[in-house]
Design a protein around this motif. Sequence first.
Motif, PDB file in Angstrom:
ATOM      1  N   ALA A 139       0.842  -1.197   0.000  1.00 43.57           N
ATOM      2  CA  ALA A 139       0.000   0.000   0.000  1.00 43.57           C
ATOM      3  C   ALA A 139       0.874   1.241   0.000  1.00 43.57           C
ATOM      4  O   ALA A 139       0.651   2.183  -0.762  1.00 43.57           O
ATOM      5  CB  ALA A 139      -0.916  -0.007   1.222  1.00 43.57           C
ATOM      6  N   ALA A 140       1.916   1.241   0.832  1.00 39.90           N
ATOM      7  CA  ALA A 140       2.734   2.445   0.970  1.00 39.90           C
ATOM      8  C   ALA A 140       3.565   2.707  -0.277  1.00 39.90           C
ATOM      9  O   ALA A 140       3.835   3.853  -0.634  1.00 39.90           O
ATOM     10  CB  ALA A 140       3.643   2.316   2.187  1.00 39.90           C
ATOM     11  N   VAL A 141       3.959   1.639  -0.974  1.00 41.69           N
ATOM     12  CA  VAL A 141       4.860   1.809  -2.104  1.00 41.69           C
ATOM     13  C   VAL A 141       4.179   2.550  -3.253  1.00 41.69           C
ATOM     14  O   VAL A 141       4.832   3.050  -4.166  1.00 41.69           O
ATOM     15  CB  VAL A 141       5.414   0.437  -2.553  1.00 41.69           C
ATOM     16  N   THR A 142       2.866   2.661  -3.175  1.00 42.74           N
ATOM     17  CA  THR A 142       2.132   3.435  -4.180  1.00 42.74           C
ATOM     18  C   THR A 142       2.614   4.889  -4.194  1.00 42.74           C
ATOM     19  O   THR A 142       2.547   5.559  -5.210  1.00 42.74           O
ATOM     20  CB  THR A 142       0.632   3.400  -3.850  1.00 42.74           C
ATOM     21  N   LEU A 143       3.106   5.343  -3.047  1.00 42.96           N
ATOM     22  CA  LEU A 143       3.550   6.740  -2.962  1.00 42.96           C
ATOM     23  C   LEU A 143       4.999   6.929  -3.426  1.00 42.96           C
ATOM     24  O   LEU A 143       5.523   8.029  -3.352  1.00 42.96           O
ATOM     25  CB  LEU A 143       3.428   7.245  -1.519  1.00 42.96           C
ATOM     26  N   ALA A 144       5.623   5.836  -3.907  1.00 34.88           N
ATOM     27  CA  ALA A 144       7.043   5.936  -4.259  1.00 34.88           C
ATOM     28  C   ALA A 144       7.285   7.007  -5.318  1.00 34.88           C
ATOM     29  O   ALA A 144       8.341   7.617  -5.358  1.00 34.88           O
ATOM     30  CB  ALA A 144       7.558   4.594  -4.744  1.00 34.88           C
ATOM     31  N   ASN A 145       6.307   7.244  -6.181  1.00 39.53           N
ATOM     32  CA  ASN A 145       6.474   8.311  -7.173  1.00 39.53           C
ATOM     33  C   ASN A 145       5.321   9.301  -7.060  1.00 39.53           C
ATOM     34  O   ASN A 145       4.748   9.724  -8.050  1.00 39.53           O
ATOM     35  CB  ASN A 145       6.551   7.734  -8.584  1.00 39.53           C
ATOM     36  N   GLN A 146       4.986   9.681  -5.832  1.00 40.58           N
ATOM     37  CA  GLN A 146       3.801  10.518  -5.647  1.00 40.58           C
ATOM     38  C   GLN A 146       3.920  11.866  -6.349  1.00 40.58           C
ATOM     39  O   GLN A 146       2.925  12.419  -6.797  1.00 40.58           O
ATOM     40  CB  GLN A 146       3.510  10.711  -4.174  1.00 40.58           C
TER      41      GLN A 146
END
Lengths: 254, 563
Positions: free
Chosen positions: B385-392
């Motif tokens: 879930a958190a890795v979705t923000l890796a290229n926020q």
Amino acid sequence: MTAEHPALALRGLAKSFDGKVAVAGVDLDVPAGSFYGLLGPNGAGKTTTLSMAVGLLRPDAGGAWVLGHDVWADPAGAKQLLGVMPDGVRLFDRLSGAELLAYHGLLRGMDPAVVDQRAAELLDVLALGDAGRTLVVDYSAGMKKKIGLACALLHGPRLLVLDEPFEAVDPVSAALIRDILQRYVAGGGTVVFSSHVMEVVERLCSHVAILAGGVIKRVGTLPEVRGERSLEQVFVEVVGGRTATGEELAWLSR
Amino acid sequence: MAVPVSVPAAPARRVSVRHFVRLKLRVMGNNFRGQGWRIALFVVGSLVALWFAGTGFLLFAAPGLAGDGRYALLVAAFGGGLAVLGWLLLPLVFFGVDETLDPARFALLPLPRRTLVTGLFAAALVSVPAVAVLLALSGLVVTAGALGGWPAAGVAAVGVVGGLLLCIAAARAVTSAFATMLRSRRVRDLAAVLLAAAAALLGPLQLVGVAAVRDADWDRLTGVAEVVGWTPFGAPWTAGIDVAQGRVWAAPVKLLITALAVVALLAWWSRSLESAMVGSASAGRAPARRDATGGAVAQLFPRAVGWARRDRLGALVAREARYWWRDARRRANLITIAVVGIFVPVMVNLGGSGFTVDSEQGLTAAGDTSPVLVSLSMLFVGLLAAVTLANQFGFDGSGYAAHVVAGVPGQLELRARMTAFSIYVLPMLGVVSVVLAVVLGEPGWIGLMAGTLVAAYGAGLAVNCFISVLGAYSLPETSNPFALNSGAGVAKSFLTLLAMLATAVAAAPMVVAAALLGDAWLWLALPVGAAYGLGAALLGAYLAGDVLDRRQPELLATVTPRR
């Protein structure tokens, strides 16, 4: 105190991309209360210069000062006084016009009530009220320029920096934008904008700088730069474009 | 002497597939120019792919090298089938597709649809993953050759190439179709359901597979492999094995199945390509939005964010929350989290033991999963879930300029982004823990699951703060939410893996605690996990915020798509 400082001062701004020089040392003083046109052909470095002047792009060398505040050393102070419409109108375009204005206002730390009131006024004056909840991404090019201008004006900046505000805008919207900008300057604000439309620059500007190949070629008040000729003649001469085509492209005519 | 415009000087020359392939190579090459780190990433990515390809090759060649024909069919049918399935689903769920050649760019060229599709298809073949898959599955040629001599090897080679075509066609057709659906405002919710259903299919499939393996009934497994061999999933891979094992008549039929499947997929792709080419114009008018009510500020804040103060932080949270729903790319990510978040833990925890088919009680979940295993699977969901923000910041593109101009402080920015994302994700994580607890029949573990989830998610947020500030890359401005810029594929995979690894390390104490502390942990996990997650996220925002403050303009430059 700020009256002693120019609205915008650039000193030795330089930038190159991958070894290719885009801007090669630009010095510019924009007096407070002036309507300043930055002229130049495509690729002259106008956008790069203005981006560096407002803190969007870090210069390789040189600095920029907004009413005495160093854009790169004291960004908070400088950005407070600054309203910007970047090239291509970079906006969060999946918001509606009203939402976008509210967003910009709150980002600038404004009071919500003031934001509401100014947003309503701006939407009304710029004839964007009819768009209702249409997302900015679905706006026409002219509407995008207008909402971009509204975002830049919302917090009442002392200096307005606009990149190509009249590009791809229909005459009605252009007249409206011109009108608002003239009123803003009459009220003591300063406008710097880039353009390659001579007619608009000649009509609006008190000062002009011609940028070509990353350096300032001519600078001064409009009468100084123009002299006895039309601005267009000066521009073409300075930039050194070719005007006549001979035998080539003959297949274009029948 | 002037030639009139209306008559072309010469008849237009045929555009061949070669042009597309060369164009793709040229675009890839130009993307590398003057970008040392991109070349380095590409080389490293290629090496990793090569390593995987080599491992796969040995695996597929093993039955032949060992001279054991028994497993040949199994390896070909299941291994190959898995490859097709992977190409079908992974681009949707994780990796996206390389859209170096954006179909929309060809819209104005006078190209017949057939030329365009075959050309883009050929260009899609020129990619590192495609080459890696081809290498890996070439192992089947060795197997077929060792078991059946040159003719079998020849058929296997044809089959493997056909299978590769099938994989690529499947990936293109499915992503393009889903992109069309997600773009269209009317059916995008249907698309989400379909995606969920597709992922849901994985669950039962795995259960069947695991049950079969556990029974170690090779005859039954071979039977399943034979059936798979007659579907497009296994047909291309098993043709060579069939020849080697004397079923020569099956080979042409299976190759025909493959060919038909490829043609069908290309036809499907061709149809959705049309809407991709004309872009959002075909998506129909936006549904009439409700008339504006209230002031501008009231309109900005969605109901879910109504509690927020009307200040900078509140505005940032409100805008982000709106974007997670309005931006198709972001929405696709949310759907992925929801789908994967439910099914991976269910699969891991039930798959370890499987359902036992009991003649008296029917289908029951066997209860030999453990708090450690549950914690591990929760850890995975949290970090996913958190890795979705890796290229926020990449999602924002050039719009991020507004934040630079306004001088938004880095810590504020990161905290707001975390908050807005959590508005969607935290309820999802709650649902995941409850659903899993019910499915496992262990309601007492809810605290353990939720605690581990939140801890992993919070640690992941912290890690991804840094990744997003330091490793941002631009996303192409196309209407395909699955599209990546060329070269970004490798970068994205790497950063994702890096972020996941770092998060796993950061959240590992939760798993260790689950292993060591026993029953007391069932009660302690939730408060400890929540505190750990929140603390990690805040610390991450605090530290990464400083970095962000120093490199705002650089970040803007990296996320602005090059035109």
